[in-house]
Design an enzyme around this catalytic site. Structure first.
Site, mmCIF file in Angstrom:
data_model
loop_
_atom_site.group_PDB
_atom_site.id
_atom_site.type_symbol
_atom_site.label_atom_id
_atom_site.label_comp_id
_atom_site.label_asym_id
_atom_site.label_seq_id
_atom_site.Cartn_x
_atom_site.Cartn_y
_atom_site.Cartn_z
ATOM 1 C CE LYS A 1 16.166 -18.640 2.077
ATOM 2 N NZ LYS A 1 16.356 -20.109 2.230
ATOM 3 C CB THR A 32 22.921 -23.459 5.002
ATOM 4 O OG1 THR A 32 22.936 -23.543 3.577
ATOM 5 C CG2 THR A 32 21.564 -22.999 5.474
ATOM 6 N N GLY A 46 20.440 -28.135 -3.674
ATOM 7 C CA GLY A 46 19.899 -29.103 -2.718
ATOM 8 C C GLY A 46 18.945 -28.467 -1.719
ATOM 9 C CG ASP A 47 15.365 -27.597 0.868
ATOM 10 O OD1 ASP A 47 15.744 -26.482 1.237
ATOM 11 O OD2 ASP A 47 14.408 -28.195 1.414
ATOM 12 C CE LYS A 107 21.591 -21.182 -6.888
ATOM 13 N NZ LYS A 107 21.052 -22.567 -6.799
ATOM 14 C CB SER A 163 23.996 -21.386 -4.390
ATOM 15 O OG SER A 163 23.829 -22.672 -3.845
ATOM 16 C CG ASN A 175 24.087 -29.245 4.306
ATOM 17 O OD1 ASN A 175 23.711 -28.080 4.259
ATOM 18 N ND2 ASN A 175 25.316 -29.598 3.979
ATOM 19 C CE LYS A 182 13.656 -25.101 -1.446
ATOM 20 N NZ LYS A 182 14.649 -24.374 -0.630
ATOM 21 C CD GLN A 215 15.739 -20.049 -2.035
ATOM 22 O OE1 GLN A 215 15.196 -21.021 -1.493
ATOM 23 N NE2 GLN A 215 16.975 -19.690 -1.763
HETATM 24 P P1 NDP Z 1 18.752 -32.635 5.237
HETATM 25 O O1 NDP Z 1 17.919 -33.520 4.409
HETATM 26 O O2 NDP Z 1 20.232 -32.704 5.131
HETATM 27 O O3 NDP Z 1 18.397 -32.785 6.782
HETATM 28 C C1 NDP Z 1 17.097 -32.587 7.238
HETATM 29 C C2 NDP Z 1 17.038 -32.906 8.718
HETATM 30 O O4 NDP Z 1 15.780 -32.509 9.223
HETATM 31 C C3 NDP Z 1 17.173 -34.382 9.021
HETATM 32 O O5 NDP Z 1 17.757 -34.543 10.286
HETATM 33 C C4 NDP Z 1 15.721 -34.847 8.995
HETATM 34 O O6 NDP Z 1 15.500 -36.015 9.749
HETATM 35 C C5 NDP Z 1 15.026 -33.662 9.616
HETATM 36 N N1 NDP Z 1 13.660 -33.545 9.094
HETATM 37 C C6 NDP Z 1 13.297 -33.354 7.800
HETATM 38 N N2 NDP Z 1 11.970 -33.303 7.682
HETATM 39 C C7 NDP Z 1 11.483 -33.454 8.916
HETATM 40 C C8 NDP Z 1 10.185 -33.491 9.448
HETATM 41 N N3 NDP Z 1 9.107 -33.350 8.662
HETATM 42 N N4 NDP Z 1 10.057 -33.656 10.789
HETATM 43 C C9 NDP Z 1 11.144 -33.804 11.590
HETATM 44 N N5 NDP Z 1 12.403 -33.788 11.143
HETATM 45 C C10 NDP Z 1 12.574 -33.618 9.826
HETATM 46 O O7 NDP Z 1 18.236 -31.148 4.898
HETATM 47 P P2 NDP Z 1 18.953 -29.748 5.129
HETATM 48 O O8 NDP Z 1 19.792 -29.794 6.343
HETATM 49 O O9 NDP Z 1 19.560 -29.335 3.853
HETATM 50 O O10 NDP Z 1 17.695 -28.797 5.360
HETATM 51 C C11 NDP Z 1 17.174 -28.530 6.668
HETATM 52 C C12 NDP Z 1 16.358 -27.247 6.626
HETATM 53 O O11 NDP Z 1 17.197 -26.165 6.199
HETATM 54 C C13 NDP Z 1 15.172 -27.236 5.648
HETATM 55 O O12 NDP Z 1 14.150 -26.434 6.188
HETATM 56 C C14 NDP Z 1 15.737 -26.556 4.411
HETATM 57 O O13 NDP Z 1 14.733 -25.964 3.620
HETATM 58 C C15 NDP Z 1 16.611 -25.500 5.071
HETATM 59 N N6 NDP Z 1 17.673 -24.928 4.267
HETATM 60 C C16 NDP Z 1 18.620 -25.712 3.660
HETATM 61 C C17 NDP Z 1 19.644 -25.124 2.940
HETATM 62 C C18 NDP Z 1 20.741 -25.926 2.354
HETATM 63 O O14 NDP Z 1 21.694 -25.329 1.861
HETATM 64 N N7 NDP Z 1 20.724 -27.242 2.412
HETATM 65 C C19 NDP Z 1 19.698 -23.671 2.732
HETATM 66 C C20 NDP Z 1 18.703 -22.923 3.462
HETATM 67 C C21 NDP Z 1 17.727 -23.545 4.175
HETATM 68 P P3 NDP Z 1 15.784 -37.483 9.142
HETATM 69 O O15 NDP Z 1 17.276 -37.662 9.252
HETATM 70 O O16 NDP Z 1 14.992 -38.395 9.985
HETATM 71 O O17 NDP Z 1 15.305 -37.436 7.726
HETATM 72 O O1 2IT Z 2 16.442 -22.806 1.047
HETATM 73 C C1 2IT Z 2 17.519 -22.556 0.485
HETATM 74 O O2 2IT Z 2 17.996 -21.418 0.476
HETATM 75 C C2 2IT Z 2 18.246 -23.675 -0.129
HETATM 76 N N1 2IT Z 2 17.810 -24.809 -0.024
HETATM 77 C C3 2IT Z 2 19.501 -23.409 -0.910
HETATM 78 C C4 2IT Z 2 19.173 -22.923 -2.284
HETATM 79 C C5 2IT Z 2 20.349 -22.793 -3.236
HETATM 80 O O3 2IT Z 2 20.063 -22.504 -4.398
HETATM 81 O O4 2IT Z 2 21.506 -22.967 -2.842
#
Ligand code: NDP
Ligand code: 2IT
Length: 451
Positions: free
Chosen positions: A118, A213, A169-170, A94, A382, A244, A130, A115
């Site tokens: 976690k 998250t 998603g991620d 997952k 999830s 997100n 992943k 993961q």
């Molecule tokens: P999104 O794609 O929704 O948002 C990512 C954000 O981070 C955007 O503002 C993006 O900028 C910025 N960003 C991405 N890559 C870079 C980079 N290399 N340098 C600078 N800024 C960057 O992703 P999420 O919000 O879903 O994910 C954000 C983090 O949270 C990640 O590390 C992800 O692994 C982690 N995460 C996400 C979960 C989820 O449920 N979605 C769960 C647990 C962890 P821009 O708008 O310019 O692209």
């Molecule tokens: O990093 C993470 O925990 C996620 N991107 C969410 C993974 C999931 O299966 O909901």
């Protein structure tokens, strides 16, 4: 084998680096865990004999594939796709899918390894995986995104399934992409099952998955502060990212009475001393999710400062919530934050702080919640989406809100149990998270014998 014959941490890391050349993020993620686990298992022969950590750091499998698609001008485009299935000892694989030009095997192996730990912390039966692609969704039309997602799933469908591996998603993969991916899975297999999470509400998605998250990372901070008789109320907060996780972290901080003064994207950060309140957050969400624009527009609209090419960590504040990407707080930035009086960090992103930065925070006795604990709320909900899909029901928002809070509290408490914080003394949440997560997966692996 006698304990003295075992490899030590240094030899273990040398071997890992030799077998995985150039995969720096993967080395970093394994090292962060290994430091604590070598210490924890020093007198526990059974884990050494079974080579548990060595096996955890060797993914069950890495599937890599070509993804071809046609852009709107009729050009053939070629991308790389992967699914890293790290460990399914306590449940099916997952973990999310990341679409970003920086994606490579090292990054996905680090994320799949993390993961596994976690997911163990959530207490739910989920293994770790992943996947993703070096596809860049930025500037692409909806039709291009759809064609890419369909092509990606045309290979991925062979490797996933509701009892095998359940992606979500991620970075770069949100509700729109999950919709296209689910549609293609259903079309190819003629099966309507919970093979993905983060789905739309109309087709089996769970309430509060989008919020989970960010909300979870803020709950974790609140629990750390409550433990020492404090709270988020009245605190100034730095948030990085504007996707997100960042958006719902901001929402929850506001609800708990904190004030968020920054957000960022890959171009730079915005400093808003007024605070990103509910009204400004609504603007930000429309800008990023609907219009898919840049933060410079936010700064222009509200007349605040935009700092191009920099991250928010020089702004003085009480709390920091890195919610963008890995290694976005350097050791020097951690030291600046400490110097400016920071009290706590909760990592919404995965591995956002460099190893020495973490060390600086814990040495300064700053409340520090590592990503595998702090951002587990997303994958936890999830897991609840998987349960709802399996029983073909939808739970109410109230039930899910309560479950998220209690899962985050459970993770917090497990981190204290194994983190050395006695009474209200300083707790090492990094060690607590690593050890608590390790025990469950390791004991399952022992039960299976040599597999
Ligand atoms: P999104 O794609 O929704 O948002 C990512 C954000 O981070 C955007 O503002 C993006 O900028 C910025 N960003 C991405 N890559 C870079 C980079 N290399 N340098 C600078 N800024 C960057 O992703 P999420 O919000 O879903 O994910 C954000 C983090 O949270 C990640 O590390 C992800 O692994 C982690 N995460 C996400 C979960 C989820 O449920 N979605 C769960 C647990 C962890 P821009 O708008 O310019 O692209
Ligand atoms: O990093 C993470 O925990 C996620 N991107 C969410 C993974 C999931 O299966 O909901």
């Amino acid at each position: 084998m006698a304990v003295s014959d075992h490899v030590n941490l240094e030899q273990f890391m040398e071997g890992l680096k030799r077998r995985n050349p150039g995969e720096n993020e993967f080395h970093q993620a394994v090292y962060e865990v290994a430091v604590n686990i070598f210490d924890y298992i020093a007198d526990k022969e059974v884990y050494h004999e079974a080579q548990i950590l060595r096996r955890m750091a060797e993914p069950d499998r890495v599937v890599s594939f070509r993804v071809c698609w046609e852009d709107d001008r009729g050009n053939v485009r070629v991308q790389r796709g992967w699914r890293v299935q790290n460990n399914n000892s306590i449940g099916p694989y997952k973990g999310g899918l990341r679409f970003h030009p920086s994606v490579n095997q090292s990054i996905l192996k680090f994320l799949a390894f993390e993961q596994t730990f976690k997911n163990s912390l959530t207490g739910l039966p989920m293994g770790g995986g992943k996947g993703g692609s070096n596809f860049n969704p930025k500037g692409k039309s909806d039709n291009e995104i759809m064609r890419f997602c369909q092509s990606f799933m045309t290979e991925l469908y062979r490797h996933v399934g509701e009892d095998t591996d359940i992606p979500a998603g991620d970075i770069g993969v949100g509700a729109r992409e999950i919709g296209f991916l689910f549609g293609q899975y259903k079309r190819i297999t003629n099966r309507f099952v919970g093979v993905l999470t983060g789905k739309g509400i109309e087709f089996g998605g769970s309430r509060i998955r989008p919020e989970a998250t960010g909300y979870g990372a803020v709950y974790f901070m609140q629990y750390m502060l409550e433990r020492i008789g404090d709270s988020v109320e009245g605190k100034s907060c730095l948030v990085s990212g504007s996707g997100n996780v960042a958006q719902y972290a901001i929402e929850k901080i506001n609800q708990l009475g904190g004030k968020v003064v920054t957000a960022s994207d890959s171009g730079g950060f915005v400093h808003d001393p007024h605070g990103i309140d509910a009204e400004r957050l609504a603007y930000l969400m429309d800008l990023k999710n609907v219009r898919r624009g840049r933060l410079t527009e936010y700064a222009e609209h509200f007349g605040c400062e935009y700092v191009a090419g920099e991250r928010p960590w020089k702004v003085p504040a009480d709390l920091a919530f890195p919610c963008a990407t890995q290694n976005e707080i350097s050791t020097a930035e951690a030291e600046t934050l400490i110097h400016n009086g920071l009290r706590g960090v909760s990592e919404g992103a995965n591995m956002p702080t460099e190893q020495d930065g973490i060390h600086a925070f814990t040495k300064a006795r700053i409340l520090f919640a590592p990503s595998k604990a702090a951002n587990a709320g997303g994958v936890a909900v999830s897991g609840l989406e998987m349960s709802q899909n399996a029983e073909r029901r939808s739970w109410t928002e109230d039930e899910l809100q309560e479950s998220l809070r209690s899962i985050m509290k459970g993770i917090h408490d497990r981190c204290v149990e194994h983190g050395g914080g006695e009474g209200d003394g300083y707790n090492d949440y990094v060690r607590g998270a690593n050890v608590a997560a390790f025990i469950k997966v390791a004991d399952a692996m022992l039960a299976f014998g040599v597999v």
